[in-house]
Design an enzyme around this catalytic site. Structure first.
Site, PDB file in Angstrom:
ATOM      1  N   ASP A  47      40.203  37.934   4.950  1.00 28.44           N
ATOM      2  CA  ASP A  47      39.324  37.016   5.745  1.00 28.44           C
ATOM      3  C   ASP A  47      40.122  36.894   7.333  1.00 28.44           C
ATOM      4  O   ASP A  47      40.289  36.142   7.814  1.00 28.44           O
ATOM      5  CB  ASP A  47      39.459  35.482   5.437  1.00 28.44           C
ATOM      6  N   GLU A 223      28.430  32.685   3.770  1.00 23.51           N
ATOM      7  CA  GLU A 223      29.577  32.218   4.199  1.00 23.51           C
ATOM      8  C   GLU A 223      30.209  32.997   5.044  1.00 23.51           C
ATOM      9  O   GLU A 223      29.528  34.015   5.872  1.00 23.51           O
ATOM     10  CB  GLU A 223      30.599  31.938   3.067  1.00 23.51           C
TER      11      GLU A 223
END
Length: 480
Positions: A47, A223
């Site tokens: 991420d 997401e």
């Protein structure tokens, strides 16, 4: 009468030039010259978020596999982040909220202060994931004083994560992923305006939910939103499906002048815009962010993936997602082309023609040529590596066929697999010279046929001697 005759002669010359396919005037040096990096940038960092600040530093944060802290690095170059020292700026609570699953931090500089957005669970319920904000005071966020600003409150108290913030037309927005209790999925994408860096203004709008087949493999997921603006359009990439090899990027598109909180302003891509590539051994690319190159002229895609497809057990427990970067290219219509996740090692470049600005070297059925509007993008990407013949040469390796190189055969240029022979090594090696028609460009002289250069003729690449200005133009390329 003379004037008319001159006009007629000029018209005939123009027509003759077009008929003969003579090269037009020199193309301008590209606005976005080549940039290269060596991947991965960071092992065991998922991420990823890289922020280029006005102080000349890049700031990097990412999820650590222990899910227990927030870390920062800084360097004056993107590549420098790979060896920069890492500082822990915040550690999870020992009990209660913000006590588990510390995920997906992002760092931003807003109104003179640093802010880190992140998601966290609770020691009493690790899946009670919510979004939180830290505020940092100080010029350097690695040494700043950090204060907790609390949870970002949304419409529901439900699973929510991956907050990102951006400004379009002077308005600051927050985008994130959240479980909508009325939907049969894991998370959808939402957007809202911000009244301050940790407070939503108005009612959030739902922009996308996972409904397409490639968004619902393993889990029904939208997401990790990330926004990039180019010209009069904004593009929101997002991640879909389970976090294994099926993880991929989709994209929403809107006009930069539209009401971004109106779902009708956005159009969703019907297929993934970035996904696993078995050819380059890159699997599950996703949860991206965007930054810019050191010279500010190229947009850079930042993302994580794995170097293998098969995972033992829960992907959440696999620590080997790595931070990677590669250049974003822009199509003629102003939309981004991310290509494929490139192989580990040095990132590839594109080579545009000196005298046909919109044409790039590409392979088509393994024959090398120059062509406009190349699709897929990777057909026009080559890694410039140490020459197979050595002795100060370079070789150009195909991005989507690793192990295949540009080589000449009967003086025609093809993309072929390295067979390990000395002949192949010689045919696939070149001396990289300053451009014959423009020193800002590049020309490639054959290693084993001195004086012969890669040049295009009738748009096909050959290795030929050059003597005229047209020859020199045909043998000159710009790295992009």
């Amino acid at each position: 009468m003379r004037r008319n005759a001159v006009r007629l002669l000029l018209a005939l010359l123009v027509a003759l030039t077009a008929a003969l396919g003579t090269a037009p005037a020199q193309a301008a040096v590209p606005d976005s010259p080549a940039v290269t990096y060596t991947n991965p940038i960071a092992e065991k960092r998922a991420d990823p978020h890289i922020f280029k600040h006005t102080d000349g530093y890049y700031y990097f944060t990412a999820t650590v596999p222990e899910y227990d802290r927030i870390v920062l690095r800084r360097a004056t170059t993107i590549q420098g982040l790979s060896t920069a020292s890492e500082v822990t700026i915040w550690t999870k609570h020992t009990s209660g909220v913000m006590g588990a699953h510390i995920w997906a931090p992002e760092i931003h500089f807003i109104d003179g202060k640093w802010y880190v957005y992140f998601a966290a669970g609770s020691t009493s319920d690790v899946w009670a994931i919510r979004m939180y904000v830290l505020e940092g005071t100080g010029a350097n966020p690695l040494t700043a004083t950090w204060a907790e600003k609390g949870q970002i409150k949304t419409t529901w108290e439900s699973f929510s994560l991956d907050a990102t913030t951006f400004v379009v037309n002077g308005v600051r927005y927050l985008a994130w992923a959240q479980r909508n209790p009325s939907e049969d999925n894991n998370t959808s994408l939402f957007i809202a305006k911000l009244s301050n860096p940790w407070t939503i203004s108005g009612t959030p709008a739902e922009l996308s939910q996972p409904t397409l087949s490639w968004e619902t493999i393993g889990y029904k997921v939208n997401e990790g939103p990330a926004l990039i603006q180019h010209g009069d359009k904004v593009f929101m990439t997002y991640s879909a499906s389970a976090t294994d090899a099926n993880y991929c990027l989709g994209m929403l598109t809107a006009s930069a002048t539209a009401d971004l909180t109106n779902p009708a302003s956005w159009t969703k891509s019907s297929t993934p815009v970035f996904q696993s590539s078995a050819a380059t051994s890159q699997y599950g690319p996703g949860h991206n962010s965007f930054t810019v190159s050191e010279d500010g002229k190229s947009d850079i895609l930042v993302y994580h993936d794995r170097s293998y497809k098969d995972i033992s057990g829960d992907p959440l427990n696999d620590p080997n997602r790595r931070t990677r970067v590669q250049k974003v290219y822009w199509k003629a219509d102003g939309t981004p082309d991310f290509g494929i996740p490139v192989a580990d090692g040095i990132t590839p470049q594109r080579l545009s023609s000196y005298n046909f600005a919109d044409r790039f070297i590409r392979h088509w059925e393994y024959r090398a040529r120059i062509e406009a509007n190349v699709s897929p993008l990777a057909d026009s990407q080559f890694r410039v590596v140490t020459g197979l013949a050595g002795t100060g040469t370079v070789s150009l390796e195909s991005a989507n066929f690793p192990g295949y190189f540009l080589r000449h055969k009967n003086f025609e240029v093809w993309v072929e697999k390295n067979d390990g022979t000395a002949t192949f090594a010689s045919d696939a090696s070149f001396y990289q010279r300053a451009g014959l028609a423009d020193s800002a460009g590049i020309s490639y002289e054959s290693y084993n046929y001195a004086g012969r250069y890669i040049r295009h003729y009738n748009y096909l690449l050959n290795v030929q001697a050059v003597s005229t200005s047209t020859d020199r133009g045909d043998a000159t390329f710009y790295a992009q």
